[in-house]
Write a protein that holds these residues in place. Structure first.
Motif, PDB file in Angstrom:
ATOM      1  N   UNK A   1       0.840  -1.176   0.000  1.00 37.76           N
ATOM      2  CA  UNK A   1       0.000   0.000   0.000  1.00 37.76           C
ATOM      3  C   UNK A   1       0.887   1.241   0.000  1.00 37.76           C
ATOM      4  N   UNK A   2       0.605   2.138  -0.901  1.00 42.05           N
ATOM      5  CA  UNK A   2       1.413   3.347  -0.961  1.00 42.05           C
ATOM      6  C   UNK A   2       0.989   4.322   0.129  1.00 42.05           C
ATOM      7  N   UNK A   3       1.863   5.229   0.423  1.00 40.56           N
ATOM      8  CA  UNK A   3       1.587   6.187   1.487  1.00 40.56           C
ATOM      9  C   UNK A   3       0.536   7.196   1.034  1.00 40.56           C
ATOM     10  N   UNK A   4      -0.018   7.881   1.990  1.00 39.77           N
ATOM     11  CA  UNK A   4      -1.033   8.893   1.686  1.00 39.77           C
ATOM     12  C   UNK A   4      -0.435   9.997   0.830  1.00 39.77           C
ATOM     13  N   UNK A   5       0.786  10.365   1.119  1.00 40.42           N
ATOM     14  CA  UNK A   5       1.453  11.411   0.340  1.00 40.42           C
ATOM     15  C   UNK A   5       1.628  10.990  -1.110  1.00 40.42           C
ATOM     16  N   UNK A   6       2.016   9.747  -1.332  1.00 35.67           N
ATOM     17  CA  UNK A   6       2.187   9.259  -2.704  1.00 35.67           C
ATOM     18  C   UNK A   6       0.861   9.224  -3.445  1.00 35.67           C
ATOM     19  N   UNK A   7      -0.198   8.800  -2.768  1.00 37.23           N
ATOM     20  CA  UNK A   7      -1.521   8.771  -3.405  1.00 37.23           C
ATOM     21  C   UNK A   7      -2.000  10.178  -3.746  1.00 37.23           C
ATOM     22  N   UNK A   8      -1.786  11.125  -2.825  1.00 38.88           N
ATOM     23  CA  UNK A   8      -2.205  12.506  -3.073  1.00 38.88           C
ATOM     24  C   UNK A   8      -1.444  13.100  -4.251  1.00 38.88           C
ATOM     25  N   UNK A   9      -0.141  12.876  -4.308  1.00 39.69           N
ATOM     26  CA  UNK A   9       0.632  13.441  -5.421  1.00 39.69           C
ATOM     27  C   UNK A   9       0.233  12.794  -6.744  1.00 39.69           C
ATOM     28  N   UNK A  10      -0.111  11.513  -6.720  1.00 33.28           N
ATOM     29  CA  UNK A  10      -0.568  10.832  -7.938  1.00 33.28           C
ATOM     30  C   UNK A  10      -1.883  11.453  -8.423  1.00 33.28           C
ATOM     31  N   UNK A  14      -2.660  13.556 -11.941  1.00 33.04           N
ATOM     32  CA  UNK A  14      -3.749  13.258 -12.872  1.00 33.04           C
ATOM     33  C   UNK A  14      -4.615  14.485 -13.124  1.00 33.04           C
ATOM     34  N   UNK A  15      -4.884  15.270 -12.086  1.00 29.28           N
ATOM     35  CA  UNK A  15      -5.683  16.488 -12.242  1.00 29.28           C
ATOM     36  C   UNK A  15      -4.950  17.514 -13.092  1.00 29.28           C
ATOM     37  N   UNK A  16      -3.633  17.650 -12.887  1.00 28.65           N
ATOM     38  CA  UNK A  16      -2.836  18.584 -13.688  1.00 28.65           C
ATOM     39  C   UNK A  16      -2.850  18.193 -15.154  1.00 28.65           C
ATOM     40  N   UNK A  17      -2.728  16.901 -15.414  1.00 34.30           N
ATOM     41  CA  UNK A  17      -2.700  16.430 -16.805  1.00 34.30           C
ATOM     42  C   UNK A  17      -4.034  16.702 -17.488  1.00 34.30           C
ATOM     43  N   UNK A  18      -5.133  16.441 -16.792  1.00 35.12           N
ATOM     44  CA  UNK A  18      -6.447  16.641 -17.420  1.00 35.12           C
ATOM     45  C   UNK A  18      -6.728  18.114 -17.676  1.00 35.12           C
ATOM     46  N   UNK A  19      -6.072  19.028 -16.951  1.00 36.93           N
ATOM     47  CA  UNK A  19      -6.277  20.463 -17.154  1.00 36.93           C
ATOM     48  C   UNK A  19      -5.388  21.033 -18.260  1.00 36.93           C
ATOM     49  N   UNK A  20      -4.449  20.256 -18.764  1.00 33.00           N
ATOM     50  CA  UNK A  20      -3.509  20.757 -19.765  1.00 33.00           C
ATOM     51  C   UNK A  20      -4.138  20.809 -21.155  1.00 33.00           C
ATOM     52  N   UNK A  21      -3.563  21.655 -21.987  1.00 35.25           N
ATOM     53  CA  UNK A  21      -3.964  21.722 -23.388  1.00 35.25           C
ATOM     54  C   UNK A  21      -3.436  20.497 -24.126  1.00 35.25           C
ATOM     55  N   UNK A  66      -3.596   6.895 -19.702  1.00 39.56           N
ATOM     56  CA  UNK A  66      -4.981   7.123 -20.132  1.00 39.56           C
ATOM     57  C   UNK A  66      -5.311   8.614 -20.130  1.00 39.56           C
ATOM     58  N   UNK A  67      -4.808   9.346 -19.150  1.00 33.53           N
ATOM     59  CA  UNK A  67      -5.044  10.789 -19.098  1.00 33.53           C
ATOM     60  C   UNK A  67      -4.313  11.502 -20.227  1.00 33.53           C
ATOM     61  N   UNK A  68      -3.091  11.066 -20.526  1.00 29.80           N
ATOM     62  CA  UNK A  68      -2.313  11.717 -21.581  1.00 29.80           C
ATOM     63  C   UNK A  68      -2.853  11.392 -22.964  1.00 29.80           C
ATOM     64  N   UNK A  69      -3.274  10.143 -23.180  1.00 27.73           N
ATOM     65  CA  UNK A  69      -3.746   9.726 -24.500  1.00 27.73           C
ATOM     66  C   UNK A  69      -4.915   8.751 -24.346  1.00 27.73           C
ATOM     67  N   UNK A  70      -6.139   9.263 -24.347  1.00 27.23           N
ATOM     68  CA  UNK A  70      -7.300   8.393 -24.164  1.00 27.23           C
ATOM     69  C   UNK A  70      -7.514   7.382 -25.294  1.00 27.23           C
ATOM     70  N   UNK A  71      -6.893   7.585 -26.446  1.00 30.15           N
ATOM     71  CA  UNK A  71      -7.078   6.666 -27.568  1.00 30.15           C
ATOM     72  C   UNK A  71      -6.363   5.340 -27.373  1.00 30.15           C
ATOM     73  N   UNK A  72      -5.380   5.281 -26.474  1.00 29.62           N
ATOM     74  CA  UNK A  72      -4.642   4.047 -26.221  1.00 29.62           C
ATOM     75  C   UNK A  72      -3.376   3.921 -27.042  1.00 29.62           C
TER      76      UNK A  72
END
Length: 117
Positions: A1-10, A14-21, A66-72
């Motif tokens: 199990x990863x730490x809470x800090x690692x999960x939060x940064x992950x 993901x949120x940063x990537x989805x907000x990018x152009x 998946x966040x970077x390229x939803x097409x696969x």
């Protein structure tokens, strides 16, 4: 199990990537693929094929891909990079032995294909 800090940064990543152009995602995907190629080669040389394929099976990495390229397409590129890294370490003799019989005879003009009986 990863730490809470690692999960939060992950999750933040993901949120940063989805907000990018889109163009920024494309650049980040290219950089990520280069880094994963280096990691696959490192794992292939020191740890073996199973460790290389763990990259493809990583849940967190697949979420980012998946966040970077939803097409696969990026995941397919990762699979190709992993296969190339393993083939690079395995050597050319395995590639030649894995060719279909008909293809081997086309490449070697001095040989004739076996006759069916």
């Amino acid at each position: 199990m990863s730490s809470r800090t690692a999960r939060r940064s992950h999750h933040k990543r993901l949120a940063r990537i989805s907000a990018q152009a889109t163009d920024r995602r494309t650049r980040e995907a290219a950089w990520m693929l280069l880094g994963l190629q280096a990691e696959a080669r490192r794992r292939a040389h020191s740890l073996g094929a199973a460790a290389v394929w763990e990259l493809v099976r990583s849940v967190k990495l697949n979420e980012v891909l998946e966040q970077l390229d939803p097409t696969g397409g990026l995941r397919a590129d990762l699979e190709r990079v992993c296969a190339e890294a393993i083939a690079e370490v395995a050597g050319r003799h395995l590639v030649q032995a894995s060719r279909p019989l008909a293809d081997r005879f086309r490449r070697e003009p001095s040989s004739e294909p076996p006759q069916k009986t």
